[in-house]
Design a protein around this motif. Structure first.
Motif, mmCIF file in Angstrom:
data_model
loop_
_atom_site.group_PDB
_atom_site.id
_atom_site.type_symbol
_atom_site.label_atom_id
_atom_site.label_comp_id
_atom_site.label_asym_id
_atom_site.label_seq_id
_atom_site.Cartn_x
_atom_site.Cartn_y
_atom_site.Cartn_z
ATOM 1 N N LEU A 36 62.041 -22.207 10.503
ATOM 2 C CA LEU A 36 61.774 -21.184 9.486
ATOM 3 C C LEU A 36 61.223 -19.916 10.124
ATOM 4 O O LEU A 36 61.653 -18.801 9.797
ATOM 5 C CB LEU A 36 60.787 -21.703 8.452
ATOM 6 C CG LEU A 36 61.374 -22.523 7.321
ATOM 7 C CD1 LEU A 36 60.283 -23.310 6.609
ATOM 8 C CD2 LEU A 36 62.094 -21.607 6.343
ATOM 9 N N ALA A 37 60.266 -20.072 11.021
ATOM 10 C CA ALA A 37 59.659 -18.921 11.670
ATOM 11 C C ALA A 37 60.705 -18.110 12.435
ATOM 12 O O ALA A 37 60.714 -16.871 12.374
ATOM 13 C CB ALA A 37 58.550 -19.376 12.613
ATOM 14 N N LYS A 38 61.573 -18.811 13.110
ATOM 15 C CA LYS A 38 62.604 -18.125 13.888
ATOM 16 C C LYS A 38 63.540 -17.332 12.989
ATOM 17 O O LYS A 38 63.851 -16.174 13.262
ATOM 18 C CB LYS A 38 63.393 -19.136 14.718
ATOM 19 C CG LYS A 38 64.396 -18.517 15.643
ATOM 20 C CD LYS A 38 65.055 -19.547 16.520
ATOM 21 C CE LYS A 38 66.042 -18.910 17.470
ATOM 22 N NZ LYS A 38 66.680 -19.899 18.334
ATOM 23 N N ILE A 39 63.966 -17.933 11.899
ATOM 24 C CA ILE A 39 64.927 -17.271 11.011
ATOM 25 C C ILE A 39 64.282 -16.144 10.198
ATOM 26 O O ILE A 39 64.942 -15.186 9.811
ATOM 27 C CB ILE A 39 65.647 -18.311 10.118
ATOM 28 C CG1 ILE A 39 67.039 -17.824 9.772
ATOM 29 C CG2 ILE A 39 64.852 -18.654 8.883
ATOM 30 C CD1 ILE A 39 67.960 -18.897 9.233
ATOM 31 N N LEU A 40 62.961 -16.261 9.976
ATOM 32 C CA LEU A 40 62.237 -15.234 9.215
ATOM 33 C C LEU A 40 61.538 -14.210 10.116
ATOM 34 O O LEU A 40 60.904 -13.283 9.617
ATOM 35 C CB LEU A 40 61.193 -15.895 8.305
ATOM 36 C CG LEU A 40 61.731 -16.777 7.192
ATOM 37 C CD1 LEU A 40 60.585 -17.468 6.469
ATOM 38 C CD2 LEU A 40 62.578 -15.956 6.226
ATOM 39 N N LEU A 41 61.644 -14.405 11.427
ATOM 40 C CA LEU A 41 60.985 -13.532 12.401
ATOM 41 C C LEU A 41 59.475 -13.472 12.159
ATOM 42 O O LEU A 41 58.855 -12.411 12.146
ATOM 43 C CB LEU A 41 61.594 -12.127 12.362
ATOM 44 C CG LEU A 41 63.109 -12.049 12.567
ATOM 45 C CD1 LEU A 41 63.597 -10.637 12.395
ATOM 46 C CD2 LEU A 41 63.521 -12.622 13.910
ATOM 47 N N GLU A 42 58.908 -14.650 11.963
ATOM 48 C CA GLU A 42 57.469 -14.789 11.721
ATOM 49 C C GLU A 42 56.862 -15.702 12.788
ATOM 50 O O GLU A 42 57.571 -16.438 13.464
ATOM 51 C CB GLU A 42 57.221 -15.432 10.347
ATOM 52 C CG GLU A 42 57.658 -14.599 9.172
ATOM 53 C CD GLU A 42 56.724 -13.440 8.872
ATOM 54 O OE1 GLU A 42 55.572 -13.460 9.342
ATOM 55 O OE2 GLU A 42 57.163 -12.518 8.173
ATOM 56 N N ASP A 43 55.550 -15.677 12.887
ATOM 57 C CA ASP A 43 54.831 -16.616 13.736
ATOM 58 C C ASP A 43 54.740 -17.942 12.978
ATOM 59 O O ASP A 43 54.389 -17.932 11.793
ATOM 60 C CB ASP A 43 53.430 -16.070 14.014
ATOM 61 C CG ASP A 43 52.661 -16.910 15.008
ATOM 62 O OD1 ASP A 43 52.670 -18.157 14.882
ATOM 63 O OD2 ASP A 43 52.042 -16.323 15.893
ATOM 64 N N PRO A 44 55.060 -19.052 13.614
ATOM 65 C CA PRO A 44 54.972 -20.344 12.919
ATOM 66 C C PRO A 44 53.601 -20.598 12.286
ATOM 67 O O PRO A 44 53.515 -21.208 11.219
ATOM 68 C CB PRO A 44 55.269 -21.375 14.010
ATOM 69 C CG PRO A 44 56.048 -20.629 15.028
ATOM 70 C CD PRO A 44 55.535 -19.208 14.984
#
Length: 73
Positions: free
Chosen positions: A12-20
């Motif tokens: 999810l973090a990767k696809i949303l460009l967020e920190d896990p």
């Protein structure tokens, strides 16, 4: 099944460009920017890893915690 809650969080973090660390189990993923195309991409990836997911259920409950409960329960 080789999928873990933390792997889902990483994906999810990767696809949303967020920190896990910024994606919590009860966050509304739509509010974080998840759209239907990205959700379908994740569902397909996780199904390949052995998870049983229904996209309509994912859309109805767009939180990581709810999705993990569907997979692990």
């Amino acid at each position: 099944m080789s999928l873990t809650l933390e792997q889902m969080r990483q994906d999810l973090a990767k696809i949303l460009l967020e920190d896990p660390a910024d994606i919590h189990d009860d966050d509304n993923l739509i509010d974080l920017g998840l759209d239907s195309m990205r959700a379908m991409t994740l569902a397909s990836r996780w199904q390949t890893a052995g998870a049983t997911l229904d996209f309509s259920e994912m859309a109805a409950k767009p939180t990581l915690g709810a999705w993990w409960a569907m997979i692990s329960g």
